[in-house]
Enzyme design. Structure first.
Site, PDB file in Angstrom:
ATOM      1  N   CYS A 135       0.811  -1.214   0.000  1.00 12.51           N
ATOM      2  CA  CYS A 135       0.000   0.000   0.000  1.00 12.51           C
ATOM      3  C   CYS A 135       0.850   1.272   0.000  1.00 12.51           C
ATOM      4  O   CYS A 135       1.513   1.567  -0.978  1.00 12.51           O
ATOM      5  CB  CYS A 135      -0.984  -0.043   1.174  1.00 12.51           C
ATOM      6  SG  CYS A 135      -2.514   0.861   0.858  1.00 12.51           S
ATOM      7  N   LYS A 156     -12.771   7.002  -1.155  1.00  5.99           N
ATOM      8  CA  LYS A 156     -11.933   5.925  -0.652  1.00  5.99           C
ATOM      9  C   LYS A 156     -12.253   4.618  -1.365  1.00  5.99           C
ATOM     10  O   LYS A 156     -13.421   4.254  -1.531  1.00  5.99           O
ATOM     11  CB  LYS A 156     -12.146   5.759   0.859  1.00  5.99           C
ATOM     12  CG  LYS A 156     -11.191   4.757   1.504  1.00  5.99           C
ATOM     13  CD  LYS A 156     -11.387   4.694   3.012  1.00  5.99           C
ATOM     14  CE  LYS A 156     -10.383   3.754   3.650  1.00  5.99           C
ATOM     15  NZ  LYS A 156     -10.541   3.674   5.125  1.00  5.99           N
ATOM     16  N   SER A 184      -8.108  -1.049   0.580  1.00  9.90           N
ATOM     17  CA  SER A 184      -8.465  -0.017   1.554  1.00  9.90           C
ATOM     18  C   SER A 184      -7.445   1.109   1.449  1.00  9.90           C
ATOM     19  O   SER A 184      -6.378   1.054   2.038  1.00  9.90           O
ATOM     20  CB  SER A 184      -8.481  -0.588   2.980  1.00  9.90           C
ATOM     21  OG  SER A 184      -8.804   0.416   3.917  1.00  9.90           O
ATOM     22  N   HIS A 228      -4.786  -5.847  -0.259  1.00 11.19           N
ATOM     23  CA  HIS A 228      -4.440  -6.345   1.078  1.00 11.19           C
ATOM     24  C   HIS A 228      -4.759  -7.831   1.218  1.00 11.19           C
ATOM     25  O   HIS A 228      -5.675  -8.211   1.953  1.00 11.19           O
ATOM     26  CB  HIS A 228      -5.173  -5.550   2.156  1.00 11.19           C
ATOM     27  CG  HIS A 228      -4.643  -4.170   2.349  1.00 11.19           C
ATOM     28  ND1 HIS A 228      -3.472  -3.919   3.027  1.00 11.19           N
ATOM     29  CD2 HIS A 228      -5.102  -2.966   1.929  1.00 11.19           C
ATOM     30  CE1 HIS A 228      -3.237  -2.610   3.037  1.00 11.19           C
ATOM     31  NE2 HIS A 228      -4.211  -2.018   2.365  1.00 11.19           N
ATOM     32  N   GLU A 230      -3.255  -9.861   2.954  1.00 11.85           N
ATOM     33  CA  GLU A 230      -2.978 -10.283   4.335  1.00 11.85           C
ATOM     34  C   GLU A 230      -4.164 -10.072   5.270  1.00 11.85           C
ATOM     35  O   GLU A 230      -4.200 -10.636   6.375  1.00 11.85           O
ATOM     36  CB  GLU A 230      -1.760  -9.523   4.881  1.00 11.85           C
ATOM     37  CG  GLU A 230      -2.014  -8.101   5.340  1.00 11.85           C
ATOM     38  CD  GLU A 230      -2.095  -7.091   4.204  1.00 11.85           C
ATOM     39  OE1 GLU A 230      -2.303  -5.896   4.486  1.00 11.85           O
ATOM     40  OE2 GLU A 230      -1.938  -7.493   3.029  1.00 11.85           O
ATOM     41  N   ARG A 242     -14.035   1.862  13.318  1.00 15.17           N
ATOM     42  CA  ARG A 242     -13.161   2.940  13.803  1.00 15.17           C
ATOM     43  C   ARG A 242     -13.568   4.281  13.211  1.00 15.17           C
ATOM     44  O   ARG A 242     -13.765   5.271  13.931  1.00 15.17           O
ATOM     45  CB  ARG A 242     -11.722   2.615  13.429  1.00 15.17           C
ATOM     46  CG  ARG A 242     -10.697   3.700  13.764  1.00 15.17           C
ATOM     47  CD  ARG A 242      -9.447   3.502  12.927  1.00 15.17           C
ATOM     48  NE  ARG A 242      -9.733   3.687  11.500  1.00 15.17           N
ATOM     49  CZ  ARG A 242      -8.942   3.236  10.522  1.00 15.17           C
ATOM     50  NH1 ARG A 242      -7.851   2.545  10.803  1.00 15.17           N
ATOM     51  NH2 ARG A 242      -9.264   3.477   9.257  1.00 15.17           N
TER      52      ARG A 242
END
Length: 327
Positions: A135, A156, A184, A228, A230, A242
């Site tokens: 990223c 986003k 993300s 991502h 992972e 969050r």
């Protein structure tokens, strides 16, 4: 397979009892994520490396950078389990993973950890057989190596998206031609810029752009990961909780983005309804505080895990083969 996370030396050891010959490999993990995602990020990468190590004995050394604000608890963890970044330069690993980080500044060069990141990227380019950058770190590499700047997205990019795979590349051997992969991020780099710089894009989509790209430089492999793989099933939902929590508690005024396909189909309707109530102006903390995020996260699907495991396995095995030939 046995796993040991040493304290004082901050080294993790993976070994597999196997009849096939084994080899000793080292991997440096530079965890630059903020406190809220620090432990989860370590767990995710270590878990993938554990599954990918195969018959190789893989030693993982953990590092982090200066410039990321740390609370007392994470600072204590770093002091106990992580090595100073300067130690990395004394003993080059076979693999290097540099995680992403929370972007704070409009320009990468203004981030507080930029000097550390610049030095690490410059050094690793000729010292580490294979480097995987995630990223923000991937965007930083394109800036340092190729003078390619990231571009701010209008909204986003967050969610789980369908991706096309170049199955002819060694990194994607055994992976389906179409997969799902989490993204993300607020920034991106155009596919055309990577093509001109000589990168092979092995995972991409029309919706999200490229997901994984790679290039060989004088025998050193560079792997850029804009997605991502992972992530665990609850990662995107935790990020949403969050951001939405900060919004309803008036800690920030940026509207939260609901990640695409971050929950099971049965949970999506209630999650989307709650999200729409937040966007409609009901900045009521109870909307977040009373929503069953833990239960929804436990039911979230994980369709990209087989792809992630195979991808990291291909990466580890490829570098292991090169190391054996060199030895």
């Amino acid at each position: 397979m046995s796993v040991r996370l040493a304290k004082a030396s901050a080294q993790s050891h993976f070994s597999v009892e196997d009849t096939a010959p084994s080899s000793q490999l080292t991997c440096a993990l530079v965890n630059n994520m903020p406190d809220g995602a620090f432990d989860a990020t370590e767990r995710q990468y270590v878990g993938l490396l554990e599954e990918a190590s195969g018959s190789n004995e893989l030693e993982v050394r953990r590092y982090t950078m200066n410039g990321v604000p740390r609370g007392e608890q994470t600072s204590a963890r770093i002091a106990e389990d992580y090595l100073p970044l300067a130690n990395l330069y004394l003993d080059a690993p076979d693999f290097l993973i540099v995680t992403g980080s929370n972007p704070v500044e409009a320009h990468l060069e203004d981030e507080l950890y930029w000097d550390d990141l610049f030095e690490l990227l410059t050094w690793s380019r000729h010292q580490v057989p294979s480097t995987l950058l995630s990223c923000l770190s991937a965007h930083a590499a394109l800036t340092v190596y190729d003078d390619i700047a990231r571009v701010r997205l209008p909204t986003k990019c967050t969610g789980v998206f369908s991706q096309d795979v170049d199955v002819t590349h060694p990194l994607t051997a055994g992976i389906d031609a179409e997969i799902e992969l989490p993204h993300s991020r607020w920034n991106s780099v155009p596919r055309e810029a990577l093509d001109l710089a000589g990168y092979a894009v092995v995972v991409q989509s029309e919706t999200t752009g490229w997901g994984i790209a790679t290039r060989e430089d004088d025998g050193h492999q560079l792997v850029l990961v804009q997605g991502h793989p992972e992530y665990d099933p609850s990662s995107l939902l935790r990020e949403y909780r969050r951001d939405a929590g900060r919004y309803v508690h008036h800690e920030r005024d940026d509207l939260p983005y609901l990640p695409y396909h971050c929950a099971s189909p049965d949970d999506w309707i209630s999650l989307e309804r709650t999200h729409n109530e937040i966007l409609d102006g009901a900045r009521d903390p109870l909307l977040i505080d009373q929503y069953p995020f833990e239960d929804v996260a436990a039911r979230a699907p994980w369709p990209w895990r087989p792809m992630a495991t195979r991808f990291y396995s291909n990466w580890v095995r490829g570098t292991a083969t090169v190391s054996e030939l060199v030895d």
